[in-house]
Design an enzyme around this catalytic site. Structure first.
Site, mmCIF file in Angstrom:
data_model
loop_
_atom_site.group_PDB
_atom_site.id
_atom_site.type_symbol
_atom_site.label_atom_id
_atom_site.label_comp_id
_atom_site.label_asym_id
_atom_site.label_seq_id
_atom_site.Cartn_x
_atom_site.Cartn_y
_atom_site.Cartn_z
ATOM 1 C CD GLU A 180 -3.006 -0.975 0.226
ATOM 2 O OE1 GLU A 180 -3.284 0.167 -0.198
ATOM 3 O OE2 GLU A 180 -3.578 -2.000 -0.191
ATOM 4 C CB SER B 125 -37.130 -31.799 51.898
ATOM 5 O OG SER B 125 -38.443 -32.242 52.183
#
Length: 794
Positions: free
Chosen positions: A87, A484
């Site tokens: 680039e 329970s």
């Protein structure tokens, strides 16, 4: 001649002035609406938030753009160089704008008659990406140049390149170099080879065009160009260039673990983060979130829940096929649902088409393969009847009563045919036949939470059978009656109010009338019978409802509720005796927190799912240290743990004995077997299991905490116990042990037939000795105890 020179000089000077004015005017024109370039200096792109397990393995990701932040110093030199080669090879020389590159682009655009090349530097590309629109125009190009020049005086080259490498789009939902490396090569950016990096550097120009998954030839052609640029710049040697060209590239993506293992845990993390930070920050800020999940525990917990719920569904019987196909639909179904049998292993489920049914077997097909379900492998498939337990109904022996040709059903692979395992083995005529077992997907749901009571870290959290089918997290969001499983809270209150493990209470009918509603409540024991005078130890061990209610009467409901809140329970407790039998709904995670007091000697620890949160840059945002609160005395905690060890040794928690190590536990079952629980713990690990339908529905006869929930707990704990040394609950000061006569609750005598070795708070142990051989009732020699039992009746 002199005049000509003067005229030319005047023209040149005027032209220069005019050009300068033109440039100045264009600069002014382009600068009128320039955005503030300084925003880039606070670079804050959308980033992936990463969630980690306690061993730093990744649990999952949250994101809108799949971008992971990396810095230049984390990357090898060749990775940044390939992007410069592709680039902007003069990046470290120019001042933000490369005039020669712009001139080359101008000439090419002029030749083409339209804009075909930009000539932008990396700095300009950063400006375009973060501040400007992507339109192609000379005005935008001038703005780019102005802003790029200014930016280069504000940031270093390495800072600009870091922004570029993290910002650019590579296609396939990959933003930034780290995401691209994971997406296309299944590696981290720091591990990219020259060849791999060169291919990635070629993508930003046209991500769709050069996508290696879609068109590898174009991608590699572009890679060759980038490598040649690297060679031209002398950034690689000829040998490196040749090696890179010769390197075979394998395109594969790094596996994303999100929403696979630990999906319910991950979702709970997501919910909590959004509540604290907001959705935008969670999905865009790139946080690093460290959790307490142990993936070994999580995988074992998920497997146990699935296995247990599937077994629960089979106990209820057969509810029918997934679908039924007519004759003309069947071949199309088989063609559209092919199978790769090499991937199938014993235990995996597949969807099969029933082709032929006989009494002793059903033949099935899946894809191009054949299988058989024998009668013994569907013997569970009775007609559902909640009033009958599975052992009350004879096994099914006729396949035709369950299946018919054209049914599409689930089947589990029992064994892989020898000819598939070993291709050299001769297959039977007609091809291999797979041995399968009929299965059904459960409607019943469940949850499992496992906590390290020493630190509060939540090691495993499962919120249902399948996260893909239901995201409702029953471990944290469902509140159900614990039945329970609440009783240890009642008995811990009793121990602090004059009761001992050898206290004798009457197990006899009781009728309670609500003074406000005039409703009559006649509770019963699960067995439907009464056991008379009962030791507190036995009442908890055998889960006697009527004894528990009488204890609650003596204590007063208010004290029990206060104890429950001290243990961290957040329920809306009813101000009546039903609270003693667990009528107040709680979540599994909340119940686990309450039980930590029994596991860790009296103090509760807050469950910790999220341990620490850091920003994308490593700044600490949140840290959750263990939070402890004193709730009960160490002596009370120890006695409850000892009694719950008796529940496992001699009571409803008997299945946990298979661990062959000290374990305390308690079952819980709500009315009509709608909810089933098992809570079991050791000093190092506390685990809670819940099973029940999402809509309150009876699960069926005997679908209690012992049968429906404890097998899931046992299966999970068997998978992880080897990680821990055997450890018992340490006995605190102030505890004395005494051998007790099982019939009277007094000290055991020479004639005691059955005895228990029980803990007491020092000074509360019995002082009298049983005089006879026991029997079923209290020792009649103590008149005061007999009078007390009479008071419990009247």
């Amino acid at each position: 001649m002199k005049k000509v020179v003067i005229v030319l000089a005047a023209l040149f000077g005027g032209g220069a002035i005019l050009a300068a004015a033109l440039v100045g005017g264009m600069y002014y024109w382009a600068s009128l609406d320039l955005p503030d370039f300084k925003r880039i200096t606070d670079y804050n792109p959308p980033l992936v938030t990463t969630v980690y397990a306690r061993d730093n393995r990744v649990l999952g990701y949250f994101y809108k753009e799949r971008r992971f932040l990396v810095t230049i110093d984390e990357l090898p030199n060749h990775v940044s160089r390939v992007f410069l080669a592709a680039e902007d090879s003069g990046f470290y020389e120019h001042e933000g704008v490369d005039l020669l590159a712009i001139f080359r682009a101008f000439v090419k655009n002029l030749q083409a008659g339209h804009v075909v090349q930009g000539g932008s530097t990396i700095t300009q590309q950063v400006i375009k990406s973060l501040l400007l629109t992507p339109e192609r125009s000379y005005k935008r190009k001038i703005k780019e140049g102005i802003l790029a020049y200014r930016l280069e005086r504000f940031l270093t080259k390495d800072e600009i390149l870091t922004i570029y490498l993290n910002q650019i789009f590579f296609g396939a939902r990959a933003y930034g170099i780290e995401s691209a490396a994971r997406t296309y090569f299944g590696v981290h950016a720091k591990d990219l080879s020259v060849a791999q990096a060169a291919l990635l550097a070629g993508l930003p120009k046209a991500p769709s065009k050069f996508n290696p998954f879609a068109d590898p030839e174009k991608a590699i052609s572009r890679q060759h160009y980038v490598l040649s640029r690297m060679l031209d710049q002398n950034w690689i040697t000829q040998e490196q260039y040749d090696d890179a060209l010769a390197e075979e590239l394998v395109f594969k993506s790094m596996e994303d673990p999100s929403w696979h293992q630990g999906a319910y845990y991950l979702e709970e993390v997501r919910r909590r983060l959004i509540d604290h930070y907001g959705e935008d920050r969670v999905y865009n800020s790139g946080m690093h979130v460290y959790t307490g999940v142990d993936l070994t525990h999580q995988v074992a917990a998920e497997r146990s829940v699935r296995k247990g719920l599937e077994a629960s569904a089979r106990r209820r019987g057969w509810t029918g096929p997934n679908s039924h196909l007519e004759e003309e639909q069947r071949e199309t179904y088989l063609t559209e649902n092919p199978f790769v049998v090499e991937a199938l292993e014993p235990g995996e489920w597949i969807e099969v088409l029933v082709s032929e049914v006989e009494k002793d077997q059903a033949l099935v097909r899946f894809g191009e393969f054949k299988g058989v379900i024998k009668a013994k492998d569907l013997s569970w498939a009775r007609t559902p009847d909640p009033s009958k337990a599975t052992e009350d109904v004879p096994p099914v022996k006729d396949c035709a009563l369950v299946l018919k040709s054209g049914d599409v059903v689930w089947a589990e692979v029992k064994a892989v045919p020898p000819s598939v395992l070993n291709p050299g083995t001769k297959a039977p005529k007609g091809g291999p036949v797979w041995e399968l077992a009929l299965r059904r997907r459960p409607v019943v749901q469940g949850a499992l939470v496992s906590i390290d009571p020493r630190s509060g870290e939540v090691l495993a959290l499962v919120g249902g059978y399948s996260f893909a089918e239901s995201q409702f997290n029953r471990a944290t969001q469902a509140e159900r009656q614990p039945g329970s499983a609440f009783k240890p809270i009642v008995y811990s209150t009793a121990l602090d109010n004059g009761f001992t493990p050898s206290s004798v209470m009457l197990d006899a009918p009781i009728v309670y009338t609500d003074s406000e509603t005039d409703k009559v409540w006649k509770p019963e024991n699960f067995e439907g019978v009464f056991f008379g005078p009962t030791l507190l130890r036995n009442a908890l061990c055998k889960s006697r409802n009527l004894v528990t209610i009488r204890v609650a009467q003596r204590l007063g409901v208010r004290k029990i509720i206060e104890r429950a809140k001290a243990l961290g329970l957040e329920a809306d407790f009813p101000e009546d005796l039903s609270v003693s039998l667990g009528s107040a709904p709680v979540s599994p995670l909340n119940l686990a927190q309450a039980y930590t007091a029994f596991a860790r000697g009296g103090s509760i620890v807050k469950p910790r799912i999220i341990l620490k949160v850091e920003s994308a840059w490593g700044d600490e945002l949140e840290i959750n240290e263990p939070e402890y609160s004193d709730a009960i005395s160490p002596q009370t905690a120890y006695i409850i743990a000892s009694l719950m060890k008796e529940v496992v040794r001699d009571g409803t928690g008997w299945r946990a004995r298979v661990l062959k190590r000290p374990v305390a536990g308690k079952t819980g079952t709500s009315n009509d077997e709608q909810d089933a629980w098992f809570v079991g713990y050791s000093p190092y690990l506390l685990s809670v299991v819940y099973v029940g339908f999402d809509q309150l529905t009876p699960m069926g006869k005997y679908e209690t905490g012992s049968r429906a929930a404890s097998p899931l707990w046992v299966d999970y704990r068997m998978a992880v116990e080897a990680e821990y040394p055997i450890e018992d609950f340490p006995q605190p000061p102030g505890i004395v042990m005494a051998r007790i006569d099982a019939a009277s609750g007094l000290l055991a005598g020479p004639k005691s037939e059955k005895t228990y070795f029980l803990p007491f708070k020092d000074g509360t142990q019995p002082t009298e000795t049983a005089q006879d051989g026991g029997g079923s009732g209290p020792n009649p020699s103590t008149s005061s105890k007999g009078e007390d039992l009479l008071k419990q009746i009247y």
